[in-house]
Design a protein around this motif. Structure first.
Motif, short mmCIF file in Angstrom:
data_model
loop_
_atom_site.label_atom_id
_atom_site.label_comp_id
_atom_site.label_asym_id
_atom_site.label_seq_id
_atom_site.Cartn_x
_atom_site.Cartn_y
_atom_site.Cartn_z
N PHE A 354 0.54 -1.02 -0.13
CA PHE A 354 0.23 0.27 0.21
C PHE A 354 1.04 1.01 -0.03
CE2 PHE A 354 -3.69 -2.47 0.09
CZ PHE A 354 -4.90 -1.44 -0.09
N VAL A 355 1.98 1.36 0.54
CA VAL A 355 2.96 2.18 0.36
C VAL A 355 2.72 2.66 -1.41
CG1 VAL A 355 5.87 2.94 0.18
CG2 VAL A 355 4.75 1.50 1.68
N MET A 356 2.70 1.62 -2.58
CA MET A 356 2.86 2.06 -3.64
C MET A 356 1.45 2.44 -4.17
SD MET A 356 4.46 1.73 -6.85
CE MET A 356 5.86 0.92 -6.71
N VAL A 357 0.51 1.75 -3.43
CA VAL A 357 -0.69 2.96 -3.88
C VAL A 357 -0.65 4.25 -3.48
CG1 VAL A 357 -3.07 3.08 -3.17
CG2 VAL A 357 -2.06 0.88 -3.25
N THR A 437 -5.02 1.25 5.98
CA THR A 437 -3.84 1.17 5.77
C THR A 437 -3.74 2.18 4.12
OG1 THR A 437 -2.98 -0.52 5.73
CG2 THR A 437 -1.61 0.41 4.23
N GLY A 438 -5.28 2.02 3.33
CA GLY A 438 -5.78 3.11 2.49
C GLY A 438 -6.53 4.43 2.41
N ALA A 497 5.53 6.87 4.53
CA ALA A 497 6.69 6.42 5.70
C ALA A 497 5.64 6.81 7.22
CB ALA A 497 7.64 6.65 5.96
N ALA A 498 5.34 7.53 6.65
CA ALA A 498 4.49 8.17 8.05
C ALA A 498 2.47 7.40 8.31
CB ALA A 498 4.62 9.44 8.73
N THR A 499 1.78 6.92 7.71
CA THR A 499 0.68 6.27 7.14
C THR A 499 0.61 5.25 9.22
OG1 THR A 499 0.97 4.96 5.95
CG2 THR A 499 0.53 6.80 4.94
N PRO A 500 -0.63 5.77 8.99
CA PRO A 500 -1.07 4.66 10.20
C PRO A 500 -1.19 3.04 9.74
CG PRO A 500 -3.58 6.02 10.27
CD PRO A 500 -2.09 6.22 8.95
N VAL A 501 -0.47 2.46 11.06
CA VAL A 501 -0.07 0.79 9.90
C VAL A 501 -0.66 0.00 11.38
CG1 VAL A 501 1.28 -1.06 10.87
CG2 VAL A 501 2.13 1.98 9.86
N PRO A 502 -1.46 -0.63 11.22
CA PRO A 502 -2.25 -1.84 11.72
C PRO A 502 -1.63 -3.52 12.58
CG PRO A 502 -2.96 -1.94 9.30
CD PRO A 502 -1.99 -0.81 9.21
N GLY A 503 -1.55 -3.62 12.95
CA GLY A 503 -1.39 -4.28 14.35
C GLY A 503 -1.99 -4.97 14.81
N PRO A 504 -1.33 -6.12 16.11
CA PRO A 504 -1.78 -7.24 16.33
C PRO A 504 -3.07 -7.24 17.18
CG PRO A 504 0.06 -7.55 16.31
CD PRO A 504 -0.03 -6.64 16.00
N ASP A 505 -3.38 -5.75 17.83
CA ASP A 505 -4.58 -5.86 18.09
C ASP A 505 -5.00 -4.22 18.21
OD1 ASP A 505 -3.62 -7.88 19.91
OD2 ASP A 505 -2.72 -7.32 20.93
N ASP A 506 -4.65 -3.31 17.71
CA ASP A 506 -4.41 -1.99 17.70
C ASP A 506 -3.92 -1.49 16.36
OD1 ASP A 506 -2.40 -1.86 18.49
OD2 ASP A 506 -2.86 -0.72 20.52
#
Length: 539
Positions: A354-357, A437-438, A497-506
């Motif tokens: 999604f960085v490419m997006v 991510t989008g 590189a500063a976008t929100p990143v989904p993790g395992p729990d949040d």
């Protein structure tokens, strides 16, 4: 050919600064990658570990190159060659379109054709100009490698591979300029072919065959459809195989010949592809300024959205490919187990793609602001502003369409990912990760739109140069910052590189706190300043 030689000298003077920036960028990226490799991967054990991880996780190969060993030179080529080719490909395609269809649009080609130089002088001057630019870029890359202490023969082959691939895309730009009537459309076609070739080579390498010792990868047949893979399979500073250069040379000659054949059979100002006849009366959409801009941008939105949908689909399907690779190689399986313990591999693949997006969405947004500049240069903006449309309202229309297009491009990527997950039976949690991510990449792309709008208002003649420059610089920082050994805080300056990143729990909001206000403030400032700015019609 005397006329072509004189025209070539004039163009080299005219484009001197641009060529210095492009060629200097190639040299800086080459040497900067070497410096980062020397600091971060100074030993063969460290390089071997990263190559093994890359072979275990094919998504890395989509955004890097073709592993050819763990030597310092081979590792450097693995990390940097596709991006060096990408830079030179963009330089070549833009150069070809600017000096053929671009000059034809503004009437320069017709003026030159009316002199003893004749109709063909601009075409052959462009071919020679592009060849010189590609040779200069290849020589700069080779010189940077030699300065970094690499073997001279392998460095020269790397430079030749870069120049050869760039010449292929010079031919792509020349042919695209013959097919359509506008430089804007020709550039869109060229960029689409370049990005498509980059992805085809990356995916073709990712589904290739790794060596038993996890130090090399053999490209699949798919990769061989792309000029990027031809450059990579010369394997500079490793095998040093010049054979694939013959493919680049042959295809470049074929494309240039095809472009010349089409030019010989069309009228000045026309394209080989007939345009669809417009309606006799304008619809309601065209009665408003946003509707007009939307109509002008509809084709671009569709093209960028299709590309984003493909990238989104790949982001949701390559994770399963990673697992399949592991079943065939015990060493890869062991690496995958270690990576899985650190976090979801599927999630990491999706976020990386999604960085490419985000880059695609930013390119569309910046391209829309550049369209405003082109309207100003061509004089159509003056006609529009002679009506009751105010300057700020005129620019607001471009900003609105850029924002809407960004949302559509990112939504297409999310839709592609969800469709791929539904077809392959992937985890439903990845669909929500794709949405998060989008959305984050849409915010990042909006930052570039606001920045481009400010440049357009304050320094209009630098809109194209700085508009593309900030996108390329931010993408390079996001993709190469860690390789250069830069701190995480510095890499996070890039919105990608500063976008929100989904993790395992949040979800980690990351840099969302500064990107949203920056995009809003930049757009508001550009509108406020536009009220006081005079039109700047110069090129």
């Amino acid at each position: 050919m005397t006329g072509a030689a004189a025209l070539l000298r004039q163009r080299l003077r005219r484009d001197g600064l641009q060529l210095v920036l492009w060629v200097g960028g190639v040299a800086a990226l080459t040497f900067g990658t070497f410096a980062g490799v020397a600091d971060t991967f100074g030993t063969e054990q460290e390089r071997a570990a990263l190559v093994a991880v890359a072979l275990a996780n094919p998504v890395i190969l989509v955004f890097r190159g073709l592993p050819s060993g763990t030597g310092e030179g081979a590792f450097l080529i693995f990390l940097s060659l596709p991006f060096l080719v990408l830079l030179v490909a963009l330089m070549s395609a833009f150069l070809a379109v600017r000096h053929t269809r671009g000059d034809e649009e503004v009437g320069r080609t017709e003026l030159v054709g009316s002199t003893p130089a004749g109709r063909w002088a601009p075409f052959w001057a462009t071919v020679a100009h592009g060849a010189i630019a590609n040779v200069a870029a290849g020589a700069a890359a080779a010189a940077a490698l030699i300065a970094a202490g690499q073997d001279a023969a392998g460095s020269a082959l790397a430079g030749a591979a870069i120049a050869g691939a760039g010449t292929v895309f010079l031919g792509v730009g020349l042919l695209a300029a013959q097919l359509v009537r506008s430089a804007r459309a020709a550039n869109s076609i060229s960029v689409g072919v370049i990005v498509g070739s980059f992805v085809v080579a990356g995916v073709g390498n990712a589904v290739g065959t790794p060596s038993d010792d996890l130090t090399r990868m053999e490209s699949s047949w798919l990769a061989w459809l792309s000029p990027f893979a031809w450059a990579e399979n010369t394997r500079p500073l490793s095998d040093d195989d010049p054979g694939p250069l013959l493919l680049s040379t042959a295809v470049a000659a074929l494309l240039v010949g095809a472009a010349a054949l089409v030019q010989a059979r069309r009228d000045v100002g026309e394209g080989a592809l007939a345009e669809r006849a417009g309606r006799a009366r304008a619809g309601r959409v065209l009665s408003s300024m946003p509707g007009l801009v939307w109509r002008l941008s509809a084709g671009s939105i569709l093209a960028w959205a299709v590309g984003a949908a493909v990238v989104g689909a790949l982001s949701a399907t390559l994770g399963s490919l990673v697992a399949q690779v592991g079943t065939d190689n015990p060493q890869i399986a062991a690496i995958l187990e270690r990576l899985a313990a650190e976090g979801s591999i599927d999630q990491g693949v999706l976020v990386t793609f999604f960085v490419m997006v985000g880059v695609l969405a930013a390119c569309f947004g910046v391209q829309t602001i550049m369209r405003a500049r082109q309207e100003e240069v061509h004089g159509t903006a003056e006609s529009t502003l002679a009506t009751p449309v105010a300057r700020a309202a005129w620019l607001r229309a471009f900003l609105s369409v850029a924002g809407a297009g960004i949302l559509l491009v990112c939504a297409a990527a999310v839709g592609g990912a969800c469709l791929a997950l539904a077809i392959t039976g992937g985890s439903s949690s990845l669909a929500s990760d794709a949405l998060v991510t989008g959305a984050g990449q849409a915010v990042a792309a909006s930052v570039f739109v606001a920045a481009a709008a400010l440049v357009f208002v304050i320094v209009p003649r630098a809109t194209i140069l700085l508009g593309w420059g900030i996108v390329v610089a931010a993408a390079a920082l996001a993709l190469f910052g860690t390789i250069f050994g830069l701190p995480t805080e510095v890499v996070a300056i890039s919105p990608f590189a500063a976008t929100p990143v989904p993790g395992p729990d949040d979800v980690d909001p990351n840099g969302l706190w500064w990107m949203l206000p920056s995009a809003a403030a930049g757009a508001a400032a550009s509108l406020a300043l536009m009220r006081r700015r005079e039109l700047a019609a110069g090129g």
